[in-house]
Design an enzyme around this catalytic site. Sequence first.
Site, mmCIF file in Angstrom:
data_model
loop_
_atom_site.group_PDB
_atom_site.id
_atom_site.type_symbol
_atom_site.label_atom_id
_atom_site.label_comp_id
_atom_site.label_asym_id
_atom_site.label_seq_id
_atom_site.Cartn_x
_atom_site.Cartn_y
_atom_site.Cartn_z
ATOM 1 N N HIS A 16 1.058 -1.569 -0.043
ATOM 2 C CA HIS A 16 0.221 0.011 -0.033
ATOM 3 C C HIS A 16 0.862 1.665 -0.100
ATOM 4 O O HIS A 16 1.425 1.519 0.767
ATOM 5 C CB HIS A 16 -1.127 0.014 1.407
ATOM 6 N N HIS A 18 1.741 5.097 -2.580
ATOM 7 C CA HIS A 18 1.045 5.271 -4.004
ATOM 8 C C HIS A 18 1.979 6.164 -4.671
ATOM 9 O O HIS A 18 2.727 6.699 -4.065
ATOM 10 C CB HIS A 18 -0.022 6.402 -3.621
ATOM 11 N N HIS A 195 -9.166 0.773 -1.541
ATOM 12 C CA HIS A 195 -8.906 1.865 0.097
ATOM 13 C C HIS A 195 -10.830 1.774 0.185
ATOM 14 O O HIS A 195 -11.802 1.633 -0.155
ATOM 15 C CB HIS A 195 -8.885 3.269 -0.277
ATOM 16 N N GLU A 198 -11.337 4.062 5.881
ATOM 17 C CA GLU A 198 -9.647 4.908 5.594
ATOM 18 C C GLU A 198 -10.993 6.072 6.888
ATOM 19 O O GLU A 198 -11.111 6.825 7.488
ATOM 20 C CB GLU A 198 -9.870 5.872 4.534
ATOM 21 N N ASP A 277 1.747 4.398 2.522
ATOM 22 C CA ASP A 277 0.734 5.085 1.947
ATOM 23 C C ASP A 277 2.052 6.328 1.157
ATOM 24 O O ASP A 277 2.364 5.612 -0.564
ATOM 25 C CB ASP A 277 -0.076 5.635 2.895
ATOM 26 N N ASP A 278 1.712 7.519 1.333
ATOM 27 C CA ASP A 278 2.495 8.766 0.140
ATOM 28 C C ASP A 278 4.114 9.033 1.546
ATOM 29 O O ASP A 278 3.806 10.257 2.052
ATOM 30 C CB ASP A 278 1.407 9.358 0.619
HETATM 31 N N1 ADE Z 1 -4.539 8.668 -2.465
HETATM 32 C C1 ADE Z 1 -2.728 8.948 -1.966
HETATM 33 N N2 ADE Z 1 -3.430 7.979 -1.169
HETATM 34 C C2 ADE Z 1 -4.914 7.918 -0.145
HETATM 35 C C3 ADE Z 1 -4.998 7.926 0.996
HETATM 36 N N3 ADE Z 1 -5.014 7.009 1.425
HETATM 37 N N4 ADE Z 1 -6.138 7.356 0.373
HETATM 38 C C4 ADE Z 1 -7.495 7.769 -0.377
HETATM 39 N N5 ADE Z 1 -7.168 8.293 -1.335
HETATM 40 C C5 ADE Z 1 -5.436 8.263 -0.990
HETATM 41 ZN ZN ZN Z 2 -3.701 4.493 0.250
#
Ligand code: ADE
Ligand code: ZN
Length: 342
Positions: A16, A18, A195, A198, A277-278
């Site tokens: 997970h 991006h 996803h 969340e 994640d990011d």
């Molecule tokens: N795009 C990138 N990271 C995300 C996340 N955690 N939730 C939703 N969209 C995303």
């Molecule tokens: Zn994500």
Amino acid sequence: MNYEEYLRRVPKVELHCHFEGTVRPQTFADLANKHGVELPTQDADKLYDYDSIYEFLKIFAMVSSTLRDQEDFARAAFESIEDGVKLGNLKYREMFFNPTLHTGRGIPYKTVVDGLVDGAREAERELGVKCRLIADVYRQDAPEVAREMVEQVLEHRPEEVIGLGMDGAEAPDPPEKFVEAYRLAKKGGLRLTAHACEDAPAKNVATCLDVLGVERIDHGYHVLGDPELVKRTRDEGITYTVCPTATAVCYFDADDLTKHPIRQMVDEGLTIMINSDDPPMFHTDIGREYVGMVQAAEWGPDRVREFVMNGIDGSWASDDEKRQMRQEFERELDELDAQLER
Ligand code: ADE
Ligand code: ZN
């Protein structure tokens, strides 16, 4: 070796993460410069400041807008994998990308995916890490846009592209909106994830499993609101790919991972594995996610071993690859365990 160092050095799988959210601030600034994109500040890192998913997604789109040529995608993909290796001993990754954030501004799909594949193959040659790709539906797109995206993915399909996922802001756009895109992807042989939960109720997990046919759940925190669904997904061994910091910043308590719902998910016996994640966009990395979450929850090395093995089991690697990874991980973990100060 102290526990922090140990956690950084644990071999890791990521399921997970991006691509667009892994672009280094310096690369973001370089690419903005290269393509004449004006940023509100020269210090790109300063833009990585938000406390809601909506603000985050704006900057995520701004980063995406600086990726234009095949080489841009290749460079950023390579660097992204390199960061995982250097900062957290990453061994294998399945990485999301958002085709429509690029095709929607005129970049051909082929440019995007070929660039990502170039970067991934270079990383495999130089760093020995395999990175596969999952095309994500962007929830704020129209259903037809998502279906057309899946058509493009199926038409030009390097072997790295193995799955379909879904991201973007969850609350306003429920999963059932994209049933057609998921049906087409499944028919075309893509693996499926999404996803869910969340920041939306537990029923989104049920919809993803029963209507879209996903195999994994990305995040999943609010499943805790439905004890029956918790039991079901525990019994079915569904893998939840959880991300401590990004969600703490956007939804929970950014400064206190001890209260993160991931802890309760583990207490309920759910199958989780830890992801970034990011990472630069939330001032973190995969090593730091393990360090922060594991120490906050006071989990010991046996739990950590369980999480990394969950990553292998929940991945879409071949049976052979999984067997090899399990062997290699067991060996590395045994060595690390022997060096850990207790
Ligand atoms: N795009 C990138 N990271 C995300 C996340 N955690 N939730 C939703 N969209 C995303
Ligand atoms: Zn994500």
